[in-house]
Design a protein around this motif. Structure first.
Motif, PDB file in Angstrom:
ATOM      1  N   ASP A   1     -15.072  10.567   3.695  1.00 25.95           N
ATOM      2  CA  ASP A   1     -15.677   8.763   3.883  1.00 25.95           C
ATOM      3  C   ASP A   1     -16.855   9.036   2.678  1.00 25.95           C
ATOM      4  O   ASP A   1     -18.218   8.296   3.427  1.00 25.95           O
ATOM      5  CB  ASP A   1     -16.224   9.001   4.723  1.00 25.95           C
ATOM      6  CG  ASP A   1     -15.390   8.675   6.325  1.00 25.95           C
ATOM      7  OD1 ASP A   1     -14.034   7.637   5.947  1.00 25.95           O
ATOM      8  OD2 ASP A   1     -15.433   9.053   7.348  1.00 25.95           O
TER       9      ASP A   1
ATOM     10  N   LYS B   1      -9.856   5.832  -1.380  1.00 30.47           N
ATOM     11  CA  LYS B   1      -9.280   4.086  -0.691  1.00 30.47           C
ATOM     12  C   LYS B   1     -10.701   2.878  -0.986  1.00 30.47           C
ATOM     13  O   LYS B   1     -11.365   3.578  -0.762  1.00 30.47           O
ATOM     14  CB  LYS B   1      -9.890   4.391   1.019  1.00 30.47           C
ATOM     15  CG  LYS B   1      -8.869   4.853   2.087  1.00 30.47           C
ATOM     16  CD  LYS B   1      -7.209   4.612   2.448  1.00 30.47           C
ATOM     17  CE  LYS B   1      -6.430   4.455   3.120  1.00 30.47           C
ATOM     18  NZ  LYS B   1      -4.962   5.430   3.024  1.00 30.47           N
TER      19      LYS B   1
ATOM     20  N   LEU C   1      -4.671   4.264  -5.014  1.00 28.96           N
ATOM     21  CA  LEU C   1      -3.950   5.293  -3.759  1.00 28.96           C
ATOM     22  C   LEU C   1      -3.163   6.123  -3.732  1.00 28.96           C
ATOM     23  O   LEU C   1      -3.367   7.379  -2.754  1.00 28.96           O
ATOM     24  CB  LEU C   1      -2.962   3.685  -3.439  1.00 28.96           C
ATOM     25  CG  LEU C   1      -3.593   2.399  -3.240  1.00 28.96           C
ATOM     26  CD1 LEU C   1      -2.783   1.397  -2.431  1.00 28.96           C
ATOM     27  CD2 LEU C   1      -4.687   3.206  -1.745  1.00 28.96           C
TER      28      LEU C   1
ATOM     29  N   ASN D   1     -14.106  -2.760   4.211  1.00 30.71           N
ATOM     30  CA  ASN D   1     -13.379  -2.020   3.850  1.00 30.71           C
ATOM     31  C   ASN D   1     -13.891  -0.789   3.892  1.00 30.71           C
ATOM     32  O   ASN D   1     -13.362   0.674   4.002  1.00 30.71           O
ATOM     33  CB  ASN D   1     -13.392  -3.033   2.121  1.00 30.71           C
ATOM     34  CG  ASN D   1     -13.211  -4.026   1.780  1.00 30.71           C
ATOM     35  OD1 ASN D   1     -11.973  -4.521   2.919  1.00 30.71           O
ATOM     36  ND2 ASN D   1     -13.282  -4.195   0.975  1.00 30.71           N
TER      37      ASN D   1
ATOM     38  N   VAL E   1     -14.650   3.792  -4.504  1.00 28.60           N
ATOM     39  CA  VAL E   1     -13.980   4.261  -3.443  1.00 28.60           C
ATOM     40  C   VAL E   1     -14.588   5.771  -2.695  1.00 28.60           C
ATOM     41  O   VAL E   1     -15.739   5.483  -2.768  1.00 28.60           O
ATOM     42  CB  VAL E   1     -12.489   4.675  -4.206  1.00 28.60           C
ATOM     43  CG1 VAL E   1     -11.588   4.225  -5.399  1.00 28.60           C
ATOM     44  CG2 VAL E   1     -13.388   6.105  -5.156  1.00 28.60           C
TER      45      VAL E   1
ATOM     46  N   GLU F   1     -11.717  11.098   1.837  1.00 33.22           N
ATOM     47  CA  GLU F   1     -10.885  11.067   3.025  1.00 33.22           C
ATOM     48  C   GLU F   1     -11.686  11.687   3.626  1.00 33.22           C
ATOM     49  O   GLU F   1     -11.695  11.818   5.379  1.00 33.22           O
ATOM     50  CB  GLU F   1      -9.610  12.619   3.168  1.00 33.22           C
ATOM     51  CG  GLU F   1     -10.327  13.799   2.233  1.00 33.22           C
ATOM     52  CD  GLU F   1     -10.460  14.004   0.783  1.00 33.22           C
ATOM     53  OE1 GLU F   1     -10.966  14.914   0.768  1.00 33.22           O
ATOM     54  OE2 GLU F   1     -10.218  13.323   0.521  1.00 33.22           O
TER      55      GLU F   1
ATOM     56  N   THR G   1       0.757   3.936  -3.026  1.00 32.39           N
ATOM     57  CA  THR G   1       0.410   5.614  -3.149  1.00 32.39           C
ATOM     58  C   THR G   1       1.410   6.069  -3.616  1.00 32.39           C
ATOM     59  O   THR G   1       1.685   7.456  -4.100  1.00 32.39           O
ATOM     60  CB  THR G   1      -0.153   6.031  -1.308  1.00 32.39           C
ATOM     61  OG1 THR G   1      -0.876   4.705  -0.971  1.00 32.39           O
ATOM     62  CG2 THR G   1      -0.580   6.996  -0.645  1.00 32.39           C
TER      63      THR G   1
ATOM     64  N   GLU H   1       0.549  -1.577   0.211  1.00 37.26           N
ATOM     65  CA  GLU H   1      -0.287   0.119  -0.052  1.00 37.26           C
ATOM     66  C   GLU H   1       0.656   1.680   0.380  1.00 37.26           C
ATOM     67  O   GLU H   1       0.851   2.187  -0.737  1.00 37.26           O
ATOM     68  CB  GLU H   1      -1.331  -0.340   1.320  1.00 37.26           C
ATOM     69  CG  GLU H   1      -2.242   0.632   0.626  1.00 37.26           C
ATOM     70  CD  GLU H   1      -3.484   0.171   1.945  1.00 37.26           C
ATOM     71  OE1 GLU H   1      -3.272  -0.317   3.191  1.00 37.26           O
ATOM     72  OE2 GLU H   1      -4.448   0.199   1.618  1.00 37.26           O
TER      73      GLU H   1
END
Ligand code: FE2
Length: 207
Positions: free
Chosen positions: A143, A162, A157, A201, A138, A141, A63, A59
């Motif tokens: 949510d 996410k 990423l 997730n 996805v 940041e 990223t 990850e």
């Protein structure tokens, strides 16, 4: 999978015939044993001379792949992405019947107006991927959910996003069973999508 170099081929979390008839055994054998294994081997081969990156997680590598030496970047982006994307993809399939639940279900309703609307929009995006790539659900940041597509083995990423779930629309994911009928594959894939894993997730890192 080990968390850093040398990366290992992780076994499928279910028998090869478990997803029949939606995803067939032969496709899963090729997809996991050949395609994913090649990505794992090529990633390890590329990282082998670069000891300073051996403790980094996949990850982290993906990223920040642009911070890697120029000559290492394509191998990490393509083969590292190939490992990451396939491990996620296989972890999001199940023979069990699952459905959206909890915070993820609420957020699907809020963002797309319901599960059916989400399924329709996601399928349309996956149909539009030109050539090889993936369509993703996805979270950003804050949510919030979004549907995005990336070509090849690119991941969300580096964009600060996410993954919640993804579909592999490379032809190797469906050609043996569906030939060129990607729409059939997408419909079948929804039958074995692991919503419990997707909910996990989504909830990862939530306040
Ligand atoms: Fe694939």
């Amino acid at each position: 999978m080990s968390h850093h170099y040398p990366f290992e081929l992780q076994p499928l979390p279910y028998p090869y015939d478990a997803l029949e008839p939606h995803i067939d055994m032969e496709t899963l054998h090729f997809h996991h044993d050949k395609h994913l294994k090649t990505y794992v081997d090529n990633l390890n081969k590329a990282l082998e001379p670069y000891g300073e990156y051996h403790s980094r997680s996949l990850e982290e590598l993906l990223t920040h792949y642009k911070d890697l030496p120029d000559e290492l970047q394509p191998a990490v982006k393509n083969n590292g992405g190939g490992v990451y994307n396939h491990q996620l993809y296989f972890s999001l399939l199940t023979p069990e019947k699952t459905e959206p639940s909890g915070r993820l279900a609420e957020e699907l309703d809020r963002t797309f107006g319901g599960f059916e609307e989400f399924q329709q929009q996601f399928s349309e995006m996956a149909m539009k991927v030109f050539g090889s790539g993936y369509t993703w659900l996805v979270k950003d940041e804050r949510d919030r959910l979004a549907i995005v597509s990336y070509p090849n083995q690119d991941t969300p990423l580096p964009h600060g996003l996410k993954p919640v779930l993804l579909i592999d629309v490379w032809e190797h994911a469906y050609y043996l069973k569906n030939q060129n009928r990607r729409a059939d594959y997408i419909r079948n894939w929804f039958q074995v999508l692991n919503w419990d894993q997707a909910a996990k997730n989504y909830e990862l890192g939530l306040e």
